[in-house]
Design an enzyme around this catalytic site. Structure first.
Site, PDB file in Angstrom:
ATOM      1  CG  ASP A 196     -14.229   7.790   6.802  1.00 53.97           C
ATOM      2  OD1 ASP A 196     -13.625   7.762   5.708  1.00 53.97           O
ATOM      3  OD2 ASP A 196     -14.288   6.792   7.561  1.00 53.97           O
ATOM      4  CB  SER A 197     -10.765  11.113   3.467  1.00 51.19           C
ATOM      5  OG  SER A 197     -11.739  11.491   2.524  1.00 51.19           O
ATOM      6  CG  ASP A 245     -17.140   7.198   3.904  1.00 54.06           C
ATOM      7  OD1 ASP A 245     -17.589   6.129   3.427  1.00 54.06           O
ATOM      8  OD2 ASP A 245     -15.977   7.598   3.691  1.00 54.06           O
ATOM      9  CE  LYS A 270     -16.588   5.052   0.758  1.00 53.82           C
ATOM     10  NZ  LYS A 270     -15.734   4.601   1.888  1.00 53.82           N
ATOM     11  CD  GLU A 323     -13.478   2.118   6.121  1.00 52.66           C
ATOM     12  OE1 GLU A 323     -12.845   1.453   6.974  1.00 52.66           O
ATOM     13  OE2 GLU A 323     -13.152   3.269   5.779  1.00 52.66           O
ATOM     14  CD  GLU A 371      -8.506   3.227   0.656  1.00 53.75           C
ATOM     15  OE1 GLU A 371      -9.685   3.272   1.063  1.00 53.75           O
ATOM     16  OE2 GLU A 371      -7.625   4.016   1.031  1.00 53.75           O
TER      17      GLU A 371
END
Ligand code: KIV
Length: 272
Positions: free
Chosen positions: A52-53, A91, A121, A123, A190
């Site tokens: 999602d970057s 993501d 993925k 978070e 991270e």
């Protein structure tokens, strides 16, 4: 060419666990489009993260929060079309899995059905347990992400190193164990202290992929535009720049502009 890039077999979640077992490090990079994904897959990358970057790198947003599920699916489809070998992880964007596990499952199913990626993925630890369990029950492999979790930037207030204090480190260890216990196939750590990341990597059977988490992890991930020097505005200590593609593009475009303005391009052999 290295021996790693000669192995053309498709990378699966199982193969990543086998790599950890035999001590082979896992190399992961982000990609968001067909052309770049084709290049890095051909160069032998093990895992491609449609991160999602993309919100920052492709769309120019300040955080990862604005990117939508439809936009992630668009990027995911473009990457999957290019990839033959790497495991492709997409993501789950902010707001598509945190509130309600049924919505989380519906979002994950859309990603898998529409992109044909290998896994997703997301978070967080204990707070998203129900969502992870529901997604896993549908047979969708999940990669976890702990430490600095950019979707929570408004809670943290900055992108500084996480889990330096004992309480936060203890919570991270508990979350990492939980993610393994409920069935995640790998986790990203991270921007946390290297000693903590090493401890977690040694403690878990599933692979731990670090970004700014030191050399003791089972693998490393970087944002491709950062390591290639395309995005020059971001230079944290953990980033190694492998090329200065930004300067190459700048110089090539400046030369093209010059050639067009002076009439040097196209020449006789470049026309019909
Ligand atoms: O979105 C992303 O690029 C990521 C990496 C920083 C791991 O999640």
């Amino acid at each position: 060419m290295s021996t790693y890039t000669e192995d053309k077999r498709k990378v699966t979640t199982r193969r990543l666990i086998e790599m950890k077992q035999r001590g082979e490090k896992i190399a992961m990079l982000t990609a968001y489009d067909y052309s770049m994904a084709k290049l890095i897959d051909g160069a032998g990358i093990d895992v491609i993260l449609v991160g999602d970057s993309a919100s920052n790198v492709m769309a120019g947003n300040v955080t990862t929060l604005p990117i939508t599920l439809d936009q992630m699916i668009y990027h995911g489809k473009s990457v999957v079309r290019a990839v033959g070998r790497a495991l492709v992880v997409v993501d789950m964007p902010f707001g598509t899995y945190q509130g309600n596990s049924k919505e989380a499952l519906a979002s994950a199913i859309r990603i898998m059905k529409e992109t044909h990626a290998d896994c997703i993925k997301l978070e967080g630890g204990a707070e998203v347990r129900e969502s992870i369990e529901r997604i896993l029950c549908a047979g969708i492999p999940v990669m976890g992400h702990l430490g600095l979790t950019p979707q929570s930037i408004n809670k943290f207030g900055s992108y500084t190193v996480r889990a330096k204090e004992e309480a936060e480190a203890a919570k991270l260890i508990e979350d990492a164990k939980l993610l393994q216990e409920i069935g995640c196939f790998a986790i990203v750590l991270e921007k946390i202290p290297a000693t903590l990341a090493t401890k977690v990597s040694q403690m878990l059977d599933i692979p731990v992929i670090g970004i700014g988490a030191g050399g003791g992890c089972d693998g490393q991930v970087l944002v491709m535009h950062d390591m290639l020097g395309i995005n020059k505005g971001f230079s944290p200590r953990f980033l190694r720049r492998y090329a200065d593609v930004g300067t190459i593009i700048n110089d090539a475009v400046a030369k093209y502009v010059d050639d067009v303005k002076t009439g040097d391009f196209p020449n006789e052999s470049e026309q019909y």
